[in-house]
Design a protein around this motif. Structure first.
Motif, PDB file in Angstrom:
ATOM      1  N   GLU A  20       0.831  -1.203   0.000  1.00 20.08           N
ATOM      2  CA  GLU A  20       0.000   0.000   0.000  1.00 20.08           C
ATOM      3  C   GLU A  20       0.866   1.255   0.000  1.00 20.08           C
ATOM      4  N   ALA A  21       1.889   1.283   0.841  1.00 20.17           N
ATOM      5  CA  ALA A  21       2.739   2.468   0.942  1.00 20.17           C
ATOM      6  C   ALA A  21       3.473   2.747  -0.363  1.00 20.17           C
ATOM      7  N   ILE A  22       4.040   1.708  -0.956  1.00 16.43           N
ATOM      8  CA  ILE A  22       4.823   1.904  -2.177  1.00 16.43           C
ATOM      9  C   ILE A  22       3.911   2.210  -3.359  1.00 16.43           C
ATOM     10  N   SER A  23       2.751   1.558  -3.419  1.00 19.73           N
ATOM     11  CA  SER A  23       1.785   1.872  -4.490  1.00 19.73           C
ATOM     12  C   SER A  23       1.351   3.326  -4.406  1.00 19.73           C
ATOM     13  N   ALA A  24       1.056   3.784  -3.185  1.00 24.95           N
ATOM     14  CA  ALA A  24       0.648   5.179  -3.009  1.00 24.95           C
ATOM     15  C   ALA A  24       1.746   6.134  -3.427  1.00 24.95           C
TER      16      ALA A  24
END
Length: 257
Positions: free
Chosen positions: A240-244
């Motif tokens: 989630e963090a890297i996608s965001a």
């Protein structure tokens, strides 16, 4: 020796190792980690090398990992390029001087913990955003930072993952001196040449003694952090963090425990 994005030059017994990928803010790829590990390993056994100098460009030291490359071929074990790089620098027997200016992110900050002298541009912005990317500290930073600056300051930098100034880096003992960006490289080179002109065995023994009492723990920390780091890369928080980050949106961690 020269690689596409890592360039080395030996002169006056100083081996300069330069990040040379300015169009990508010197973001580090697996190939660059391999080239760096090879350069440091060769320097250790080359009698013509007395000092290693690490540089970027005046407006950018390194933005840390190239996320696209890192996610395409994530580190998967102790022989991965990034692990070889970390061990080669942490165990380098010859003195290491760094000149950092512009920006230093992630491993661009933690590698400075393994240098003997660090000169920094006074406008440099530093950041260790591991937690905000859903991963954990690396390169023995969870061991070295609290011992350098105390638990509270280290926790602030590693838990909040916020950027910090070169002035704060100096106050925390992370760097030796702040300089105008245009003077960083020349000053770091001058210090490297000064050390290179000194009795080489005395310098090596001094470095050995400075590191002897913590080196085994540093190596253990590198491996222990890496085991958690590699596992966390595949977990939902990191995804989630890297996608965001890649999508330039705010991450949502509301559903995680």
């Amino acid at each position: 020796m020269s690689e596409a994005h890592v360039v080395t030059h030996l002169e006056d017994r100083v081996l300069t190792v330069r990040f040379n990928r300015a169009d990508k803010k010197n973001a580090l790829t697996g190939a660059m980690y391999t080239a760096l590990a090879e350069a440091f390993t060769a320097a250790n056994s080359n009698p013509e090398v007395r000092v290693v100098l690490i540089l970027g460009q005046p407006d950018c030291f390194t933005a840390g990992n190239d996320l696209a490359d890192f996610l395409a071929v994530p580190p998967s074990g102790p022989d991965s390029p990034v692990m070889r790089f970390m061990r080669s620098l942490a165990n380098l027997e010859k003195p290491v001087v760094a000149g950092a200016s512009g920006i230093a992110v992630g491993v661009g900050v933690t590698l400075l913990l393994h240098c003997d002298l660090v000169y920094c541009g006074e406008q440099t912005k530093l950041n260790m955003p591991f937690s905000s990317l859903g991963i954990c500290p690396e390169f023995a930073s969870s061991y070295l930072l609290p011992r350098l600056m105390g638990h509270a300051r280290a926790a602030e930098l590693l838990m909040l993952g916020e950027g910090f100034s070169a002035k704060k880096a100096l106050e925390c003992g992370l760097v030796n001196a702040l300089l105008p960006n245009a003077e960083v490289e020349a000053t770091a080179l001058a210090k490297a040449r000064q050390i290179a002109a000194m009795p080489p065995r005395a310098i090596r023994i001094t470095k050995m003694l400075l590191k002897k009492w913590s080196l085994a723990t540093v190596n253990e920390s590198i491996d222990f952090e890496a085991a958690h780091f590699m596992a966390m890369l595949h977990e939902p928080e990191a995804r989630e963090a890297i996608s965001a980050f890649m999508q330039k949106r705010k991450p949502d961690f509301s559903s995680f425990n």
